[in-house]
Scaffold this motif. Structure first.
Motif, mmCIF file in Angstrom:
data_model
loop_
_atom_site.group_PDB
_atom_site.id
_atom_site.type_symbol
_atom_site.label_atom_id
_atom_site.label_comp_id
_atom_site.label_asym_id
_atom_site.label_seq_id
_atom_site.Cartn_x
_atom_site.Cartn_y
_atom_site.Cartn_z
ATOM 1 N N ARG A 22 74.442 58.110 22.779
ATOM 2 C CA ARG A 22 73.697 57.033 22.128
ATOM 3 C C ARG A 22 72.902 56.203 23.128
ATOM 4 O O ARG A 22 71.806 55.735 22.811
ATOM 5 C CB ARG A 22 74.641 56.187 21.286
ATOM 6 C CG ARG A 22 75.149 56.993 20.069
ATOM 7 C CD ARG A 22 76.129 56.248 19.211
ATOM 8 N NE ARG A 22 75.534 55.051 18.632
ATOM 9 C CZ ARG A 22 76.223 54.170 17.910
ATOM 10 N NH1 ARG A 22 77.508 54.348 17.676
ATOM 11 N NH2 ARG A 22 75.627 53.108 17.418
ATOM 12 N N LEU A 23 73.435 56.015 24.345
ATOM 13 C CA LEU A 23 72.664 55.327 25.377
ATOM 14 C C LEU A 23 71.418 56.133 25.729
ATOM 15 O O LEU A 23 70.332 55.562 25.914
ATOM 16 C CB LEU A 23 73.509 55.094 26.634
ATOM 17 C CG LEU A 23 74.476 53.918 26.587
ATOM 18 C CD1 LEU A 23 75.410 53.948 27.788
ATOM 19 C CD2 LEU A 23 73.720 52.601 26.519
ATOM 20 N N ALA A 24 71.552 57.443 25.810
ATOM 21 C CA ALA A 24 70.392 58.304 26.092
ATOM 22 C C ALA A 24 69.349 58.150 24.998
ATOM 23 O O ALA A 24 68.148 58.043 25.277
ATOM 24 C CB ALA A 24 70.831 59.759 26.234
ATOM 25 N N GLU A 25 69.793 58.105 23.754
ATOM 26 C CA GLU A 25 68.870 57.917 22.628
ATOM 27 C C GLU A 25 68.179 56.562 22.692
ATOM 28 O O GLU A 25 67.068 56.399 22.184
ATOM 29 C CB GLU A 25 69.628 58.057 21.301
ATOM 30 C CG GLU A 25 70.106 59.475 21.030
ATOM 31 C CD GLU A 25 71.128 59.553 19.897
ATOM 32 O OE1 GLU A 25 71.527 58.504 19.336
ATOM 33 O OE2 GLU A 25 71.530 60.691 19.574
ATOM 34 N N HIS A 28 68.303 55.399 27.948
ATOM 35 C CA HIS A 28 69.072 55.399 29.200
ATOM 36 C C HIS A 28 69.639 56.795 29.476
ATOM 37 O O HIS A 28 70.830 56.952 29.734
ATOM 38 C CB HIS A 28 70.180 54.335 29.133
ATOM 39 C CG HIS A 28 69.644 52.960 28.953
ATOM 40 N ND1 HIS A 28 69.048 52.255 29.982
ATOM 41 C CD2 HIS A 28 69.568 52.162 27.855
ATOM 42 C CE1 HIS A 28 68.648 51.075 29.523
ATOM 43 N NE2 HIS A 28 68.941 51.002 28.245
ATOM 44 N N GLU A 29 68.752 57.778 29.433
ATOM 45 C CA GLU A 29 69.169 59.178 29.543
ATOM 46 C C GLU A 29 69.637 59.592 30.935
ATOM 47 O O GLU A 29 70.256 60.637 31.086
ATOM 48 C CB GLU A 29 68.051 60.119 29.067
ATOM 49 C CG GLU A 29 66.789 60.081 29.904
ATOM 50 C CD GLU A 29 65.837 58.943 29.553
ATOM 51 O OE1 GLU A 29 64.845 58.786 30.291
ATOM 52 O OE2 GLU A 29 66.068 58.206 28.577
ATOM 53 N N HIS A 30 69.397 58.786 31.944
ATOM 54 C CA HIS A 30 69.805 59.153 33.306
ATOM 55 C C HIS A 30 71.212 58.682 33.667
ATOM 56 O O HIS A 30 71.741 59.080 34.710
ATOM 57 C CB HIS A 30 68.801 58.619 34.331
ATOM 58 C CG HIS A 30 67.433 59.192 34.150
ATOM 59 N ND1 HIS A 30 67.153 60.522 34.337
ATOM 60 C CD2 HIS A 30 66.271 58.628 33.756
ATOM 61 C CE1 HIS A 30 65.879 60.758 34.092
ATOM 62 N NE2 HIS A 30 65.321 59.608 33.719
ATOM 63 N N LEU A 31 71.796 57.856 32.829
ATOM 64 C CA LEU A 31 73.143 57.364 33.118
ATOM 65 C C LEU A 31 74.182 58.412 32.766
ATOM 66 O O LEU A 31 74.018 59.171 31.807
ATOM 67 C CB LEU A 31 73.432 56.089 32.332
ATOM 68 C CG LEU A 31 72.671 54.850 32.788
ATOM 69 C CD1 LEU A 31 73.048 53.667 31.918
ATOM 70 C CD2 LEU A 31 72.955 54.537 34.245
ATOM 71 N N ALA A 103 74.970 49.030 25.496
ATOM 72 C CA ALA A 103 76.340 49.539 25.574
ATOM 73 C C ALA A 103 77.291 48.663 24.761
ATOM 74 O O ALA A 103 78.150 49.174 24.038
ATOM 75 C CB ALA A 103 76.800 49.617 27.029
ATOM 76 N N LYS A 104 77.118 47.357 24.857
ATOM 77 C CA LYS A 104 77.983 46.443 24.092
ATOM 78 C C LYS A 104 77.842 46.698 22.593
ATOM 79 O O LYS A 104 78.840 46.746 21.864
ATOM 80 C CB LYS A 104 77.637 44.997 24.440
ATOM 81 C CG LYS A 104 78.559 43.982 23.814
ATOM 82 C CD LYS A 104 78.246 42.579 24.299
ATOM 83 C CE LYS A 104 79.228 41.607 23.685
ATOM 84 N NZ LYS A 104 79.063 40.248 24.195
ATOM 85 N N ARG A 105 76.602 46.878 22.143
ATOM 86 C CA ARG A 105 76.347 47.141 20.716
ATOM 87 C C ARG A 105 76.971 48.477 20.296
ATOM 88 O O ARG A 105 77.648 48.571 19.275
ATOM 89 C CB ARG A 105 74.839 47.153 20.450
ATOM 90 C CG ARG A 105 74.457 47.483 19.008
ATOM 91 C CD ARG A 105 72.949 47.636 18.841
ATOM 92 N NE ARG A 105 72.361 48.632 19.714
ATOM 93 C CZ ARG A 105 72.396 49.960 19.499
ATOM 94 N NH1 ARG A 105 73.026 50.442 18.440
ATOM 95 N NH2 ARG A 105 71.808 50.793 20.342
ATOM 96 N N ILE A 106 76.765 49.502 21.103
ATOM 97 C CA ILE A 106 77.285 50.835 20.780
ATOM 98 C C ILE A 106 78.813 50.832 20.781
ATOM 99 O O ILE A 106 79.439 51.408 19.877
ATOM 100 C CB ILE A 106 76.717 51.884 21.758
ATOM 101 C CG1 ILE A 106 75.206 52.028 21.564
ATOM 102 C CG2 ILE A 106 77.424 53.232 21.586
ATOM 103 C CD1 ILE A 106 74.493 52.767 22.701
#
Length: 137
Positions: A22-25, A28-31, A103-106
């Motif tokens: 979900r972060l990538a979406e 933030h796809e590199h994390l 990240a907090k939201r997810i």
């Protein structure tokens, strides 16, 4: 039933998969999950590497490598610590702060899903007991 180590590993694996997908979406796809040792513990105003090592339980050398990676990716910068000019603060950039908000939201969404799955009271009790068991002395 599996032992607590296996269950914890399964929970961590599925949690990280959903979080980082979900972060990538969200841009933030590199994390990668390893970056959580920094991003999950860094203060918005910045943190010393030694604090991040202590909070995350990671060796200082590992933390240094992760900070280097995150700096190259644009998530953090190193700045002099105003409280001690000999020390450096690791400070989240705008990109880093966005990741922290996302990240907090997810994580809230993931936890809400767990609460729906087992019931809000049972999940709250699970989280409380899990926190108690994993607390560092």
């Amino acid at each position: 039933m599996s032992d607590v180590g296996v269950l914890s590993a399964h929970l961590l694996s599925s949690f990280q998969k959903e979080l980082f997908t979900r972060l990538a979406e969200a841009g933030h796809e590199h994390l990668r999950p390893r970056h959580g040792a920094i991003m999950a513990y860094i203060a918005a105003e910045g943190s010393r590497a030694s604090e991040l090592s202590e909070r995350s339980g990671q060796h200082k050398q590992v933390v240094g490598t992760l900070i280097d990676e995150l700096e190259r990716l644009g998530y953090v910068v190193r700045r002099p610590d105003p409280a001690d000019r000999r020390a450096k603060l690791v400070v989240p950039t705008e990109l880093g702060r966005d990741q922290m908000v996302q990240a907090k939201r997810i994580i809230s969404d993931i936890e809400a899903g767990f609460a729906r799955q087992v019931g809000a009271e049972r999940f709250a009790a699970f989280k409380s007991v899990f926190a108690e068991i994993t607390a560092r002395p």
